[in-house]
Design an enzyme around this catalytic site. Sequence first.
Site, PDB file in Angstrom:
ATOM      1  N   HIS A 226       0.857  -1.065   0.152  1.00 58.34           N
ATOM      2  CA  HIS A 226       0.446   0.232   0.254  1.00 58.34           C
ATOM      3  C   HIS A 226       0.488   0.919   0.274  1.00 58.34           C
ATOM      4  O   HIS A 226       1.793   1.050   0.240  1.00 58.34           O
ATOM      5  CB  HIS A 226      -0.966  -0.357   1.306  1.00 58.34           C
ATOM      6  CG  HIS A 226      -0.253   0.032   2.699  1.00 58.34           C
ATOM      7  ND1 HIS A 226       0.580  -1.517   3.095  1.00 58.34           N
ATOM      8  CD2 HIS A 226      -0.038   1.260   2.854  1.00 58.34           C
ATOM      9  CE1 HIS A 226       1.038  -0.448   3.960  1.00 58.34           C
ATOM     10  NE2 HIS A 226       1.031   0.710   4.568  1.00 58.34           N
ATOM     11  N   ASP A 228       0.788   5.289   1.845  1.00 61.40           N
ATOM     12  CA  ASP A 228       0.419   5.617   2.945  1.00 61.40           C
ATOM     13  C   ASP A 228      -0.446   7.013   2.345  1.00 61.40           C
ATOM     14  O   ASP A 228       0.262   7.751   1.430  1.00 61.40           O
ATOM     15  CB  ASP A 228       1.406   5.751   3.959  1.00 61.40           C
ATOM     16  CG  ASP A 228       2.064   5.057   4.952  1.00 61.40           C
ATOM     17  OD1 ASP A 228       1.459   4.027   4.798  1.00 61.40           O
ATOM     18  OD2 ASP A 228       2.453   5.346   6.052  1.00 61.40           O
ATOM     19  N   HIS A 285       4.860  -0.127  -0.639  1.00 56.20           N
ATOM     20  CA  HIS A 285       5.212  -0.423   0.813  1.00 56.20           C
ATOM     21  C   HIS A 285       4.261  -1.832   1.009  1.00 56.20           C
ATOM     22  O   HIS A 285       3.561  -1.802   1.045  1.00 56.20           O
ATOM     23  CB  HIS A 285       5.941   0.030   2.006  1.00 56.20           C
ATOM     24  CG  HIS A 285       5.330   0.622   2.816  1.00 56.20           C
ATOM     25  ND1 HIS A 285       4.999   2.333   2.334  1.00 56.20           N
ATOM     26  CD2 HIS A 285       4.441   1.037   3.666  1.00 56.20           C
ATOM     27  CE1 HIS A 285       3.859   2.224   2.736  1.00 56.20           C
ATOM     28  NE2 HIS A 285       3.971   1.849   3.642  1.00 56.20           N
ATOM     29  N   ARG A 295       7.380  -9.484  15.468  1.00 60.90           N
ATOM     30  CA  ARG A 295       8.053  -7.895  15.541  1.00 60.90           C
ATOM     31  C   ARG A 295       6.774  -7.171  15.600  1.00 60.90           C
ATOM     32  O   ARG A 295       5.569  -6.629  15.386  1.00 60.90           O
ATOM     33  CB  ARG A 295       8.173  -8.029  13.910  1.00 60.90           C
ATOM     34  CG  ARG A 295       8.206  -6.555  13.107  1.00 60.90           C
ATOM     35  CD  ARG A 295       9.001  -7.019  12.065  1.00 60.90           C
ATOM     36  NE  ARG A 295       9.691  -5.333  11.318  1.00 60.90           N
ATOM     37  CZ  ARG A 295       8.250  -4.623  11.017  1.00 60.90           C
ATOM     38  NH1 ARG A 295       6.669  -4.982  10.797  1.00 60.90           N
ATOM     39  NH2 ARG A 295       8.498  -3.599  10.262  1.00 60.90           N
TER      40      ARG A 295
HETATM   41  C1  OGA Z   1       2.135   1.348   7.766  1.00 57.90           C
HETATM   42  C2  OGA Z   1       3.255   0.370   7.991  1.00 57.90           C
HETATM   43  C3  OGA Z   1       4.652  -0.970   8.340  1.00 57.90           C
HETATM   44  C4  OGA Z   1       5.488  -1.839   9.203  1.00 57.90           C
HETATM   45  O1  OGA Z   1       1.863   0.868   9.383  1.00 57.90           O
HETATM   46  O2  OGA Z   1       1.235   2.520   7.251  1.00 57.90           O
HETATM   47  O3  OGA Z   1       3.362   0.454   6.061  1.00 57.90           O
HETATM   48  O4  OGA Z   1       6.760  -2.383   9.299  1.00 57.90           O
HETATM   49  N1  OGA Z   1       3.625  -0.256   8.527  1.00 57.90           N
HETATM   50  O5  OGA Z   1       4.569  -2.017  10.664  1.00 57.90           O
HETATM   51 NI    NI Z   2       2.268   2.072   5.583  1.00 56.34          NI
END
Ligand code: OGA
Ligand code: NI
Length: 369
Positions: A226, A228, A285, A295
Amino acid sequence: MPSLAEAFKGHPVYLHNSHLDFDLAREVPDSHTWPLLNDYPSGDSLNDESVPVIDLADPHVVNRIGHACETWGVFQVTNHGIPMDLLSDVESQGRRLFMLPTQQKLKAARAPEGIDGYGFARISSFFSKRMWSEGFTIFGSPIEHAQKLWPHDNKQFCDVMEEYEKEMKKLVRWLMWLLLAYLGITKEDVKWAGPKGEFESTSAVLQLNSYPACPDPKRAMGLAEHTDSPLLTILYQSSISGLQVLREGGVPRWVTVPPLPGALVVNIGDLLHILSNGRFRSTLHRAVVNRTHHRLSIAYLWGPPTNIKLSPFSKLVTDYHPPLYRPVTWTEYLGIKAKYFNKALSSVRLHAPLKQPFETDDQNSVHVG
Ligand code: OGA
Ligand code: NI
């Protein structure tokens, strides 16, 4: 597509109201199995390119950040002024939350149309498969939900989260002015930042993401790809890697953003992509999971005032660089994103786009609406 109930059939032991109890899962159920067949390769082993790491105390910080925004749309920052103690407190409070039994977490479940609370990743509705993660969203004060999670012992959680929000707000404004300086944008060009450039009436959410260890990580997805939506995201990731960004130019490939002690990851959002007339990129990402380690990540998503029309800065628009995006408010854009998801940015574009990965028609795993 099978109904949720059907998809979850046969796995009753570790499901509560269709929430997976990850600690009890010994295999990845069909409901959580992702077809990664058409995926891009992971680039780390192909060459040694990596997301820029920028020292905010560097005298050339404006150029470094600007360049990173134009080429990657994501970078890591050090010397950002957020105390290490606060980062470790926010991480341990996050862990404390996700360690609660699922039934307890569900007491603070996000309402169907709500913003804050516990639940699946917010982008889940666009995908037919469930993600290997859970999240908790804070919008303003976390007190209401924290009281449901810990009726007698929620003060520390709230104090830490509120302190973190306060510090993030300071950092995000600093970053925003550095980015804008690179583009030659001043306070006069951003009326909605207020007379002192304080960005007082902006809005933000704090998103805690939890990615449990996964028995079969190749078949699961922590958080699907996605971009942001808002202006900027500041992400703190625990020492376990999992965040990947899609690198274009040549063969598109996933590049891991390695956790660096004390560093924070900064992402350009769709709205800043629009304001910069496409010069700064909002990059796709995702988060992948691993077999052995839980994690945690904490994302601060920062957006503009909700009802201001945002269009490319007029200083960046010339005969040779016509405006690439039509004006939208933050509220309008959220509606567009809810409908078009990864095609939202191209749907507000005025001119034929350069080819972007989210503009391909290959969205097999996505169901919109
Ligand atoms: C988000 C995101 C990535 C992660 O919360 O928008 O891309 O590593 N998180 O948690
Ligand atoms: Ni994100």
